[in-house]
Scaffold this active site. Structure first.
Site, PDB file in Angstrom:
ATOM      1  CG  HIS A 257      15.714  32.056  -1.390  1.00 45.58           C
ATOM      2  ND1 HIS A 257      14.680  31.336  -1.962  1.00 45.58           N
ATOM      3  CD2 HIS A 257      16.702  31.140  -1.135  1.00 45.58           C
ATOM      4  CE1 HIS A 257      15.020  30.070  -2.034  1.00 45.58           C
ATOM      5  NE2 HIS A 257      16.245  29.922  -1.550  1.00 45.58           N
ATOM      6  CD  GLU A 258      20.354  32.049   0.285  1.00 44.36           C
ATOM      7  OE1 GLU A 258      20.465  31.222   1.211  1.00 44.36           O
ATOM      8  OE2 GLU A 258      20.251  31.718  -0.914  1.00 44.36           O
TER       9      GLU A 258
ATOM     10  CD  GLU B  62      16.485  26.041  -1.685  1.00 47.87           C
ATOM     11  OE1 GLU B  62      16.345  27.218  -2.103  1.00 47.87           O
ATOM     12  OE2 GLU B  62      17.371  25.717  -0.875  1.00 47.87           O
TER      13      GLU B  62
ATOM     14  CG  HIS C 191      17.444  28.821   3.166  1.00 51.05           C
ATOM     15  ND1 HIS C 191      16.502  27.831   3.044  1.00 51.05           N
ATOM     16  CD2 HIS C 191      17.800  29.156   1.894  1.00 51.05           C
ATOM     17  CE1 HIS C 191      16.291  27.558   1.766  1.00 51.05           C
ATOM     18  NE2 HIS C 191      17.063  28.362   1.040  1.00 51.05           N
TER      19      HIS C 191
END
Length: 572
Positions: free
Chosen positions: A396-397, A464, A400
């Protein structure tokens, strides 16, 4: 132009008084107190708008509301204080002697003054017509109430040990807690107070509860959800006694060495923490720059341009600033390193490093404006999760970082703010009689103010959801593994939050708390979908289970539609 100093003080005092009246009226009957407080608030608000019938009344009302919220912050722990006091009256407890010195609270005050120096100087010597005056004054009241609470804690806090009850009691006027010692995960002694770790302006994660009252040895007790720091006499004795409640304890631990904040090895850390506090936690650095340019008689456009350049510089070094603020260190755990290597290679960002910061929260974040200036940080609590869960969080990160979300969100916010400035400039240039259109202008500015957090939420939630689904493509288990990772971290967050709230809330005031995995009431969903940076966790997990696809417009459309239907619908 701001109201005068005495007018602001009167408004704040009225707001404080309104809440205190409600507290006094509700000592025996809470509903009665709420009714009296609501009536008092309506009366005071009516008086404010009667005396200031123009839109200036809304400015006065904002300070009235600030005074009320400051009083609420100060008094929200009173119910727990009364409960602990009643329990101490009947329990057999042993007082824990406290070391107290003026130097401890003085240093807290000194750091607050340093951090707010630029803002304070701007209030005193800056241009009186600047809207920054309102932002500074309005923003400082919450900080002042927290500071007052800290001073009261330093002066009044007391600790008690109940051996039969197996509890630790902490009591202060506005800050009381009851800890079940069997919940303790570790008890350690630190050689001195680490101000650069405990001061709220110098940290990003706030799971530390600071009850230190002197600069001597610190007893640190880690509970689920938070760690408590206390300066007590005979710290080693209490460490040994409290450690007996921890299962499988292997023996006494050596005191952790903490260097003074002014030690030469801490200078770089001190400067970094101060810079973080002045640029991220507050606006002191920016107001200080504008004030300097004002003294140099720089034209407004030059002020605006140089402030923008300074903002770009801060964005460019944001990864280093945040790393210093979090006291983050590169991860050494081979399991985490292998998980990161696997995920980051698939994401095409193999050189990004993973750091760990000490915190009892379950969380992770990506920082930095581009791949060359980015890092991923996990909390120490998060590292305890299984490897498959860590892979999901890292994936997930990684999105980003790969998509430069930090940079683009900051740029988007800046563009919106520039648009707002442009609107104000056009109004100032084309409307000669502002007083004649004061009321419609107020509603225009009010709408702009309300739309800003909605815009931020819209952009952040898009990032997100994209990170959830695009990150799933870096995992062996795809969307199911990402859903399981989010579920695991949500469960841990809920458990820690429930424990932490149980320590600090009175039993009779505790509300039934639903799991974040459950669909909450519609009004709460509306707040989460429209104003929060993340969509509700239940929706993220449900969507990952029901749409096992790669990221694309279908998923983006599902999120955008859900943002509105889930906000106002009672049915799934």
């Amino acid at each position: 132009m701001l109201p005068g100093f005495y007018e602001i003080i009167i408004c704040v005092f009225l707001g404080l008084t309104t809440h205190l009246i409600g507290l006094l009226a509700g000592q025996k009957n809470k509903k009665q107190g709420m009714a009296v407080e609501a009536a008092a608030a309506l009366l005071v608000t009516g008086i404010v708008f009667y005396l200031n019938p123009s839109t200036d009344g809304f400015l006065y009302f904002s300070f009235l509301a600030s005074g009320w919220s400051s009083a609420f912050t100060l008094t929200m722990g009173l119910e727990k204080y009364r409960e602990v006091k009643r329990e101490l009256d009947t329990a057999v407890v042993e007082p824990i002697k406290i070391a107290r010195s003026i130097s401890r609270i003085a240093l807290d005050l000194v750091f607050v003054i340093i951090v707010y120096a630029g803002a304070i100087l701007f209030l005193l010597y800056g241009p009186k017509e600047s809207p920054l005056h309102f932002m500074i004054v309005f923003g400082m009241f919450p900080s002042l109430s927290v500071l007052l609470k800290r001073v009261i804690d330093w002066k009044k806090v007391r600790f008690y040990y109940g051996e039969a009850e197996q509890k630790l009691y902490i009591i202060s006027w506005f800050h009381a807690r009851t800890y079940t010692l069997q919940d303790a995960e570790s008890v350690a002694v630190e050689s001195a107070v680490d101000l650069l770790k405990l001061h709220p302006y110098f940290t990003l994660f706030t799971s530390r509860v600071d009850f230190t009252t002197s600069m001597q040895r610190v007893l640190r007790i880690r509970f689920p959800g938070e760690s408590v720091y206390m300066t007590v006499n005979q710290a080693a004795h209490w460490q040994k006694k409290l450690t007996s409640f921890i299962p499988d304890h292997t023996g006494d631990e050596q005191a952790l060495v903490v260097l003074p904040f002014y030690h030469r090895k801490n200078i770089k850390r001190l400067i970094g923490k101060l810079y973080f506090a002045m640029t991220v936690k507050g606006i002191s650095a920016y107001t200080g720059l504008v004030l300097l340019l004002y003294f140099l008689k720089a034209p407004p456009m030059m002020m605006f341009f140089l402030a923008g350049c300074y903002w770009v510089f801060n964005l460019y070094i944001s990864d280093r600033v945040l790393k210093t603020a979090m006291d983050a260190k590169e991860v050494e755990d081979p399991i985490v390193i292998e998980a990161a290597r696997k995920v980051f290679s698939r994401a095409g960002i193999p050189n990004v490093k993973v750091y760990v910061t000490e915190s009892d929260e379950y969380n992770g974040l990506a920082a930095g404006m581009n791949i060359g200036h980015s890092l991923v940080t996990l909390t120490s609590a998060t590292l305890k999760l299984p490897a498959t869960v860590l892979e999901g969080i890292l994936a997930h990160e990684a999105v980003h970082v790969k998509k430069r979300d930090v940079m683009w969100k900051q740029i988007a916010n800046a563009v919106l703010l520039l648009g707002y400035v442009g609107i104000v400039f056009v109004i100032a240039e084309n409307i000669s009689d502002i007083e004649a259109v004061k009321t419609p202008l107020f509603f225009v500015f009010w709408l702009m103010f309300m739309l800003f957090p909605i815009f931020q939420s819209l952009l952040s939630q898009w990032c997100e959801v994209r990170a959830d689904f695009l990150g799933s493509s870096y995992l062996d288990g795809g969307t199911e593994q990402m859903a399981e990772s989010l579920t695991a971290i949500a469960v841990k967050q809920d458990e820690a939050a429930l424990k932490s709230v149980g320590y600090s809330e009175a039993k009779q005031s505790e509300m039934v708390r639903e799991s974040s995995l459950d669909r909450s009431p519609w009004w709460l969903r509306a707040v989460e979908f429209q104003l929060m940076p993340h969509p509700p966790m239940y929706w993220r997990i449900m969507t990952l289970h029901s749409l096992p696809y790669r990221w694309g417009m279908k998923i983006g459309k599902r999120w955008f539609v859900s943002r509105w239907t889930e906000s106002f619908s009672r049915k799934l």
